[in-house]
Scaffold this motif. Structure first.
Motif, PDB file in Angstrom:
ATOM      1  N   PHE A   1      58.372  31.339  24.997  1.00 17.87           N
ATOM      2  CA  PHE A   1      58.453  32.741  25.348  1.00 17.87           C
ATOM      3  C   PHE A   1      59.780  33.570  25.206  1.00 17.87           C
ATOM      4  O   PHE A   1      59.539  34.691  24.698  1.00 17.87           O
ATOM      5  CB  PHE A   1      58.454  32.880  26.816  1.00 17.87           C
ATOM      6  N   ALA A   2      60.891  32.776  25.170  1.00 18.78           N
ATOM      7  CA  ALA A   2      62.184  33.357  24.906  1.00 18.78           C
ATOM      8  C   ALA A   2      62.041  33.836  23.386  1.00 18.78           C
ATOM      9  O   ALA A   2      62.544  34.781  23.119  1.00 18.78           O
ATOM     10  CB  ALA A   2      63.407  32.472  25.024  1.00 18.78           C
ATOM     11  N   ARG A   3      61.482  32.915  22.304  1.00 17.47           N
ATOM     12  CA  ARG A   3      61.217  33.234  20.874  1.00 17.47           C
ATOM     13  C   ARG A   3      60.567  34.475  20.743  1.00 17.47           C
ATOM     14  O   ARG A   3      60.857  35.408  20.142  1.00 17.47           O
ATOM     15  CB  ARG A   3      60.762  32.229  20.381  1.00 17.47           C
ATOM     16  N   ARG A   4      59.242  34.706  21.563  1.00 13.86           N
ATOM     17  CA  ARG A   4      58.488  35.859  21.193  1.00 13.86           C
ATOM     18  C   ARG A   4      59.413  37.028  21.667  1.00 13.86           C
ATOM     19  O   ARG A   4      59.326  38.326  21.111  1.00 13.86           O
ATOM     20  CB  ARG A   4      57.139  35.823  22.284  1.00 13.86           C
ATOM     21  N   LEU A   5      60.199  37.118  22.767  1.00 10.62           N
ATOM     22  CA  LEU A   5      60.950  38.088  23.204  1.00 10.62           C
ATOM     23  C   LEU A   5      61.989  38.543  22.198  1.00 10.62           C
ATOM     24  O   LEU A   5      62.222  39.686  21.815  1.00 10.62           O
ATOM     25  CB  LEU A   5      61.660  38.051  24.539  1.00 10.62           C
ATOM     26  N   GLN A   6      62.485  37.468  21.542  1.00 11.42           N
ATOM     27  CA  GLN A   6      63.618  37.907  20.546  1.00 11.42           C
ATOM     28  C   GLN A   6      62.671  38.367  19.300  1.00 11.42           C
ATOM     29  O   GLN A   6      63.484  39.304  18.797  1.00 11.42           O
ATOM     30  CB  GLN A   6      64.186  36.446  20.035  1.00 11.42           C
TER      31      GLN A   6
ATOM     32  N   ARG B   1      67.860  50.670  20.782  1.00 16.18           N
ATOM     33  CA  ARG B   1      68.697  50.392  21.863  1.00 16.18           C
ATOM     34  C   ARG B   1      68.518  51.471  22.892  1.00 16.18           C
ATOM     35  O   ARG B   1      68.560  50.989  23.957  1.00 16.18           O
ATOM     36  CB  ARG B   1      70.307  50.359  21.468  1.00 16.18           C
ATOM     37  N   VAL B   2      68.391  52.823  22.386  1.00 16.25           N
ATOM     38  CA  VAL B   2      68.240  53.709  23.633  1.00 16.25           C
ATOM     39  C   VAL B   2      66.930  53.441  24.070  1.00 16.25           C
ATOM     40  O   VAL B   2      66.856  53.791  25.410  1.00 16.25           O
ATOM     41  CB  VAL B   2      68.399  55.105  22.646  1.00 16.25           C
ATOM     42  N   LEU B   3      65.766  53.196  23.395  1.00 14.98           N
ATOM     43  CA  LEU B   3      64.512  53.234  23.816  1.00 14.98           C
ATOM     44  C   LEU B   3      64.174  52.002  24.789  1.00 14.98           C
ATOM     45  O   LEU B   3      63.548  52.257  25.696  1.00 14.98           O
ATOM     46  CB  LEU B   3      63.565  53.341  22.778  1.00 14.98           C
ATOM     47  N   PHE B   4      64.762  50.926  24.382  1.00 10.63           N
ATOM     48  CA  PHE B   4      64.370  49.652  25.035  1.00 10.63           C
ATOM     49  C   PHE B   4      65.492  48.789  25.396  1.00 10.63           C
ATOM     50  O   PHE B   4      65.348  47.656  26.065  1.00 10.63           O
ATOM     51  CB  PHE B   4      63.539  48.830  24.129  1.00 10.63           C
ATOM     52  N   GLY B   5      66.606  49.456  25.462  1.00 11.79           N
ATOM     53  CA  GLY B   5      67.999  48.482  25.884  1.00 11.79           C
ATOM     54  C   GLY B   5      67.834  48.011  27.117  1.00 11.79           C
ATOM     55  O   GLY B   5      68.204  46.617  27.527  1.00 11.79           O
ATOM     56  N   GLU B   6      67.542  48.875  28.261  1.00 10.28           N
ATOM     57  CA  GLU B   6      67.563  48.557  29.346  1.00 10.28           C
ATOM     58  C   GLU B   6      66.387  47.459  29.803  1.00 10.28           C
ATOM     59  O   GLU B   6      66.664  46.536  30.516  1.00 10.28           O
ATOM     60  CB  GLU B   6      67.169  49.818  30.379  1.00 10.28           C
ATOM     61  N   GLU B   7      65.190  47.821  29.126  1.00  7.87           N
ATOM     62  CA  GLU B   7      64.263  46.674  29.314  1.00  7.87           C
ATOM     63  C   GLU B   7      64.475  45.447  28.714  1.00  7.87           C
ATOM     64  O   GLU B   7      64.287  44.153  29.428  1.00  7.87           O
ATOM     65  CB  GLU B   7      62.933  47.139  28.743  1.00  7.87           C
ATOM     66  N   GLU B   8      65.263  45.292  27.625  1.00  7.62           N
ATOM     67  CA  GLU B   8      65.619  43.975  27.036  1.00  7.62           C
ATOM     68  C   GLU B   8      66.702  43.367  27.884  1.00  7.62           C
ATOM     69  O   GLU B   8      66.795  42.048  27.984  1.00  7.62           O
ATOM     70  CB  GLU B   8      66.069  44.203  25.617  1.00  7.62           C
TER      71      GLU B   8
ATOM     72  N   ASP C   1      66.508  37.734  33.245  1.00  5.32           N
ATOM     73  CA  ASP C   1      65.405  36.767  33.784  1.00  5.32           C
ATOM     74  C   ASP C   1      65.212  35.689  33.122  1.00  5.32           C
ATOM     75  O   ASP C   1      64.757  34.574  33.918  1.00  5.32           O
ATOM     76  CB  ASP C   1      64.046  37.608  34.034  1.00  5.32           C
ATOM     77  N   LEU C   2      65.260  35.705  32.001  1.00  5.21           N
ATOM     78  CA  LEU C   2      65.257  34.218  31.410  1.00  5.21           C
ATOM     79  C   LEU C   2      66.286  33.461  31.747  1.00  5.21           C
ATOM     80  O   LEU C   2      66.269  32.186  31.732  1.00  5.21           O
ATOM     81  CB  LEU C   2      65.096  34.294  29.503  1.00  5.21           C
ATOM     82  N   GLU C   3      67.504  33.997  31.787  1.00  7.96           N
ATOM     83  CA  GLU C   3      68.895  32.979  31.999  1.00  7.96           C
ATOM     84  C   GLU C   3      68.747  32.655  33.590  1.00  7.96           C
ATOM     85  O   GLU C   3      68.850  31.539  33.773  1.00  7.96           O
ATOM     86  CB  GLU C   3      70.071  33.955  31.943  1.00  7.96           C
ATOM     87  N   ARG C   4      68.091  33.446  34.514  1.00  8.13           N
ATOM     88  CA  ARG C   4      67.728  32.923  35.660  1.00  8.13           C
ATOM     89  C   ARG C   4      66.902  31.950  35.736  1.00  8.13           C
ATOM     90  O   ARG C   4      67.000  30.873  36.654  1.00  8.13           O
ATOM     91  CB  ARG C   4      67.122  34.130  36.638  1.00  8.13           C
TER      92      ARG C   4
ATOM     93  N   GLY D   1      59.336  29.544  28.903  1.00  6.23           N
ATOM     94  CA  GLY D   1      60.472  28.692  28.363  1.00  6.23           C
ATOM     95  C   GLY D   1      60.892  29.134  26.966  1.00  6.23           C
ATOM     96  O   GLY D   1      60.888  30.282  26.584  1.00  6.23           O
ATOM     97  N   GLN D   2      61.037  28.170  26.137  1.00  3.26           N
ATOM     98  CA  GLN D   2      61.791  28.586  24.742  1.00  3.26           C
ATOM     99  C   GLN D   2      60.588  29.194  23.954  1.00  3.26           C
ATOM    100  O   GLN D   2      61.151  30.257  23.189  1.00  3.26           O
ATOM    101  CB  GLN D   2      61.891  27.202  24.222  1.00  3.26           C
TER     102      GLN D   2
END
Length: 242
Positions: A154-159, A175-182, A188-191, A151-152
């Motif tokens: 978890f989303a905060r940790r990702l941010q 962005r180059v290294l991690f953009g696709e992962e992010e 998935d959070l939005e789903r 939830g919130q």
């Protein structure tokens, strides 16, 4: 040492100095020449450095890496400059995955040796700089990814991880290294948010999920479709066994 004690007289100090000089007359005359004696070590150094084949061999691979192929790659451009890519992170992670099986210094030296086997000069230095940044990132990120909350929080940790990456690597490199992962993270959070929203009708939720999937890069969509196919296959096999 006795000269530092307050109870001794000046006369005793003088006697100690005289006795010391009398017992070691050569020290006063030849002391500087005696202290210059590391000549044998200086002579031996070129001989040692001229026989690199006698360097101790690298320790055997950790058990979990034996029989596996090295993952990742180090990319250079047409001018021979190192280019940070997710493949470089994959190479680092290949060795770091076994870090708990051997001393940390050995694991780090394995990665640096892998860089040296592929690159030289400025390109190798830039790759090692990326490694140093990545190790610093892993150290600081470890506290942000612990726990099982969703939830919130978890989303905060990702941010926070996203912000940490941009702080350490710079915005463009992150962005180059991690953009696709992010992109996968936040999709998935939005789903999850859509699926847990009781106020949505099934039709509305399905349309929102389809919009998310349509906005994802083709690589992410293909990976997700492959995962679904494998999951469906496992389900079919389970039904057949039943």
């Amino acid at each position: 040492m006795n000269r530092r004690r307050a109870g001794l007289s000046v006369a005793l100090i003088g006697v100690a100095l005289v006795v010391g000089l009398a017992l070691r007359p050569d020290d006063a005359k030849q002391g500087p020449a005696t202290r210059q004696e590391p000549a044998p070590a200086d002579v031996a150094a070129p001989f040692v450095s001229s026989t690199p084949s006698e360097a101790p061999p690298e320790p055997p691979l950790p058990r979990s890496l034996r029989g596996t192929e090295e993952d990742g790659a180090l990319v250079v451009d047409s001018a021979g400059r190192f280019v940070p890519t997710p493949d470089a992170i994959d190479l680092f992670d290949y060795y770091l995955a076994a870090a708990g099986e051997e001393p940390w210094a050995v694991t780090a030296s394995r990665i640096r040796a892998a860089i040296a086997r592929r690159l030289s000069g400025a390109a190798a230095q830039d790759a090692e700089r990326l490694l140093d940044q990545y190790l610093a990132y892993r150290s600081e990120a470890s506290a942000l990814v612990t726990g099982r909350d969703v939830g919130q929080d978890f989303a905060r940790r990702l941010q926070l991880l996203r912000e940490l990456r941009r702080e350490i690597f710079g915005a463009s490199t992150a962005r180059v290294l991690f953009g696709e992962e992010e992109t996968r993270w936040f999709a998935d959070l939005e789903r999850r948010r859509i699926l847990t929203d009781a106020s949505r009708s099934p039709e509305d939720a399905a349309a929102a999920l389809a919009a998310i999937e349509a906005s994802e890069p083709a690589e992410v969509t293909a990976s997700r479709a492959s995962s679904r196919a494998h999951a469906a296959l496992r389900a079919d096999e389970a039904r057949l066994r039943a």
